[in-house]
Design a protein around this motif. Structure first.
Motif, PDB file in Angstrom:
ATOM      1  N   LYS A  59      -9.690  14.832  -2.425  1.00  0.00           N
ATOM      2  CA  LYS A  59      -8.393  14.955  -1.748  1.00  0.00           C
ATOM      3  C   LYS A  59      -8.572  14.754  -0.236  1.00  0.00           C
ATOM      4  CE  LYS A  59      -4.457  18.059  -1.195  1.00  0.00           C
ATOM      5  NZ  LYS A  59      -4.658  18.476   0.204  1.00  0.00           N
ATOM      6  N   ASN A  60      -9.571  15.440   0.315  1.00  0.00           N
ATOM      7  CA  ASN A  60      -9.837  15.290   1.750  1.00  0.00           C
ATOM      8  C   ASN A  60     -10.149  13.833   2.104  1.00  0.00           C
ATOM      9  OD1 ASN A  60      -9.477  18.019   2.156  1.00  0.00           O
ATOM     10  ND2 ASN A  60     -11.677  18.502   2.177  1.00  0.00           N
ATOM     11  N   ASN A 101      -6.164   6.347  -6.552  1.00  0.00           N
ATOM     12  CA  ASN A 101      -5.189   5.284  -6.289  1.00  0.00           C
ATOM     13  C   ASN A 101      -4.802   5.233  -4.816  1.00  0.00           C
ATOM     14  OD1 ASN A 101      -5.340   4.784  -8.998  1.00  0.00           O
ATOM     15  ND2 ASN A 101      -3.346   5.680  -9.512  1.00  0.00           N
ATOM     16  N   ILE A 102      -4.691   6.413  -4.205  1.00  0.00           N
ATOM     17  CA  ILE A 102      -4.373   6.463  -2.775  1.00  0.00           C
ATOM     18  C   ILE A 102      -5.537   5.862  -1.979  1.00  0.00           C
ATOM     19  CG2 ILE A 102      -4.038   8.056  -0.832  1.00  0.00           C
ATOM     20  CD1 ILE A 102      -2.424   9.843  -2.832  1.00  0.00           C
ATOM     21  N   SER A 106      -9.396  11.052   0.467  1.00  0.00           N
ATOM     22  CA  SER A 106      -8.286  10.107   0.304  1.00  0.00           C
ATOM     23  C   SER A 106      -7.322  10.205   1.490  1.00  0.00           C
ATOM     24  CB  SER A 106      -7.554  10.336  -1.026  1.00  0.00           C
ATOM     25  OG  SER A 106      -6.848  11.556  -1.022  1.00  0.00           O
ATOM     26  N   GLU A 107      -7.112  11.416   1.984  1.00  0.00           N
ATOM     27  CA  GLU A 107      -6.215  11.589   3.136  1.00  0.00           C
ATOM     28  C   GLU A 107      -6.828  10.979   4.402  1.00  0.00           C
ATOM     29  OE1 GLU A 107      -5.299  15.819   2.965  1.00  0.00           O
ATOM     30  OE2 GLU A 107      -3.980  15.509   1.244  1.00  0.00           O
ATOM     31  N   ALA A 132      -4.809  10.053  -9.063  1.00  0.00           N
ATOM     32  CA  ALA A 132      -3.855   9.770  -7.976  1.00  0.00           C
ATOM     33  C   ALA A 132      -4.588   9.653  -6.642  1.00  0.00           C
ATOM     34  CB  ALA A 132      -2.790  10.870  -7.911  1.00  0.00           C
ATOM     35  N   THR A 133      -5.577  10.518  -6.414  1.00  0.00           N
ATOM     36  CA  THR A 133      -6.311  10.417  -5.153  1.00  0.00           C
ATOM     37  C   THR A 133      -7.110   9.111  -5.123  1.00  0.00           C
ATOM     38  OG1 THR A 133      -8.249  11.643  -5.912  1.00  0.00           O
ATOM     39  CG2 THR A 133      -6.511  12.927  -4.864  1.00  0.00           C
ATOM     40  N   ALA A 155      -5.368   2.171  -2.134  1.00  0.00           N
ATOM     41  CA  ALA A 155      -4.330   1.628  -1.239  1.00  0.00           C
ATOM     42  C   ALA A 155      -4.871   1.551   0.193  1.00  0.00           C
ATOM     43  CB  ALA A 155      -3.079   2.507  -1.298  1.00  0.00           C
ATOM     44  N   ILE A 164       0.920   4.171  -2.821  1.00  0.00           N
ATOM     45  CA  ILE A 164       0.779   5.598  -2.521  1.00  0.00           C
ATOM     46  C   ILE A 164       1.963   6.365  -3.127  1.00  0.00           C
ATOM     47  CG2 ILE A 164       0.821   7.289  -0.632  1.00  0.00           C
ATOM     48  CD1 ILE A 164      -0.847   5.201   1.009  1.00  0.00           C
ATOM     49  N   ILE A 168       1.852  12.255 -10.059  1.00  0.00           N
ATOM     50  CA  ILE A 168       1.635  13.708  -9.974  1.00  0.00           C
ATOM     51  C   ILE A 168       2.931  14.450 -10.304  1.00  0.00           C
ATOM     52  CG2 ILE A 168       1.084  15.616  -8.406  1.00  0.00           C
ATOM     53  CD1 ILE A 168      -0.791  13.742  -6.908  1.00  0.00           C
ATOM     54  N   LEU A 200     -12.949  17.881  -6.470  1.00  0.00           N
ATOM     55  CA  LEU A 200     -11.542  17.534  -6.251  1.00  0.00           C
ATOM     56  C   LEU A 200     -11.134  17.780  -4.790  1.00  0.00           C
ATOM     57  CD1 LEU A 200      -9.391  16.267  -7.982  1.00  0.00           C
ATOM     58  CD2 LEU A 200      -8.594  18.526  -8.648  1.00  0.00           C
ATOM     59  N   ILE A 201     -11.653  18.854  -4.203  1.00  0.00           N
ATOM     60  CA  ILE A 201     -11.373  19.101  -2.779  1.00  0.00           C
ATOM     61  C   ILE A 201     -11.884  17.929  -1.959  1.00  0.00           C
ATOM     62  CG2 ILE A 201     -12.029  20.512  -0.777  1.00  0.00           C
ATOM     63  CD1 ILE A 201     -11.987  22.965  -2.574  1.00  0.00           C
ATOM     64  N   ALA A 256       1.408   6.809  -6.754  1.00  0.00           N
ATOM     65  CA  ALA A 256       0.437   7.873  -7.027  1.00  0.00           C
ATOM     66  C   ALA A 256       1.123   9.235  -6.952  1.00  0.00           C
ATOM     67  CB  ALA A 256      -0.731   7.801  -6.038  1.00  0.00           C
ATOM     68  N   VAL A 312      -4.473  14.239 -11.072  1.00  0.00           N
ATOM     69  CA  VAL A 312      -4.564  14.403  -9.621  1.00  0.00           C
ATOM     70  C   VAL A 312      -5.765  13.614  -9.088  1.00  0.00           C
ATOM     71  CG1 VAL A 312      -4.968  16.058  -7.746  1.00  0.00           C
ATOM     72  CG2 VAL A 312      -3.369  16.622  -9.575  1.00  0.00           C
ATOM     73  N   ALA A 343       0.844  -1.206   0.000  1.00  0.00           N
ATOM     74  CA  ALA A 343       0.000   0.000   0.000  1.00  0.00           C
ATOM     75  C   ALA A 343       0.874   1.250   0.000  1.00  0.00           C
ATOM     76  CB  ALA A 343      -0.945  -0.004   1.204  1.00  0.00           C
ATOM     77  N   VAL A 372      -6.582   7.041   4.315  1.00  0.00           N
ATOM     78  CA  VAL A 372      -5.287   6.441   4.672  1.00  0.00           C
ATOM     79  C   VAL A 372      -5.140   6.417   6.198  1.00  0.00           C
ATOM     80  CG1 VAL A 372      -2.771   6.727   4.556  1.00  0.00           C
ATOM     81  CG2 VAL A 372      -4.159   7.083   2.507  1.00  0.00           C
ATOM     82  N   VAL A 374      -8.076  24.302  -5.291  1.00  0.00           N
ATOM     83  CA  VAL A 374      -8.286  23.059  -4.528  1.00  0.00           C
ATOM     84  C   VAL A 374      -7.273  22.972  -3.384  1.00  0.00           C
ATOM     85  CG1 VAL A 374      -8.085  20.533  -4.646  1.00  0.00           C
ATOM     86  CG2 VAL A 374      -9.298  21.774  -6.452  1.00  0.00           C
TER      87      VAL A 374
END
Lengths: 194, 194
Positions: free
Chosen positions: B14-15, B82-83, B17-18, B79-80, B86, A83, A90, B10-11, A86, B76, A79, B21, A107
């Motif tokens: 991103k939020n 993909n994160i 995906s973080e 990528a989020t 994971a 990450i 970018i 997108l915001i 990913a 982007v 994992a 994790v 964003v």
């Protein structure tokens, strides 16, 4: 399996993957090829470390229970590599010279965790002090991702990293923390006021 | 393209995906099926949002320059996702009932950013206050990932979330910040001492 070595490898992978995501967003946000190159370099490192974890784990399994527990470690290792990948995707946009849509900047400025860039100005109490000494992360909530010092960069600084005047800090945290960091860097606030 | 909607999507991605994790690591660390289920739910949401971004972007491209800039946004978004994937892989271990190797706990305790669980005890000044009011993130560097309140959970609380006695906070930050949070929650420290 050497417990210590697997532990240390996985700690390093986890730390690197987190740093890479932050660095990759920063690279795109500030159009920094240097930061993007660093992400690519770190991705190679994470891949190598993941290979080491796999090798060590295969050597270590002695029982079904062992194998199950080790599966979880391997999965966490994989994992973190995903990450890291990913983050590399970018970073590669920056290396290809692709400018992000203006929406990207909005964003990054409005998400829960934002990334900012501040310069340590003359008279700021940050200059000459280590990150650990002033407990910057704990007292402002801002995590320093990278420092640009003249032509060179410090990526993922630790508590022993000493800040200097003119350093450009790339930091992550929330809006209130970013405001504190800005004021400290511009010498509009002293550490005592934190 | 509606700039506002792509930005907001997108915001959110991103939020999420973080958060995912952090939640996934927490789920494995504390063997929480609830947190793991939430990660899976959020992953579906991120996938749907990524589909929306792709659709909006394809509709929006009017020129080569447009297309290039939008490529970065799409990347982007991907990528989020993909994160988020994971994170889901980690969460699925918990749902399969796999216990992590004891080394995992050591890794989580020794990495740059650690995750801790603290209970708000009687008399703690945290009880009855909102996260925004006490600027907990800014003043301790600890980000609250989730709150367990009785049988229910609050995931990704915001500045308006009011804490209560007996809340179990799952929080992320560095060791010094975790110590501050523990003392605040145990009523061994007041907010004024921060």
């Amino acid at each position: 399996m050497s417990k210590a070595s697997v532990k240390d490898i996985l700690i390093e992978m986890k730390n690197l993957s987190e740093l890479m995501v932050d660095l990759a967003y920063s690279a795109l946000l500030f159009n920094s090829r240097d930061a993007a190159e660093e992400v690519k370099k770190l991705e190679n490192k994470v891949n190598r470390l993941n290979y080491e974890i796999k090798k060590e784990s295969l050597l270590a399994a002695r029982s079904v229970e062992d194998a199950e527990e080790l599966t979880a470690l391997l999965e966490v290792g994989q994992a973190t590599e995903n990450i890291a990948d990913a983050a590399k995707d970018i970073a590669e946009l920056v290396l290809k010279g692709i400018k992000p849509h203006p929406v990207f900047k909005m964003v990054m400025e409005e998400s829960d965790e934002i990334i900012v860039r501040v310069t340590i100005e003359e008279g700021s109490e940050l200059a000459g002090r280590s990150l650990g000494e002033i407990l910057l992360g704990t007292r402002t909530g801002m995590r320093i991702i990278a420092i640009r010092r003249g032509e060179s960069w410090i990526y993922g600084p630790d508590r022993n990293t000493v800040l200097a005047e003119d350093d450009i800090l790339i930091a992550k945290g929330n809006e209130a923390g970013a405001e504190l960091l800005r004021k400290l860097a511009k010498n509009e606030m002293s550490l005592d006021e934190l």
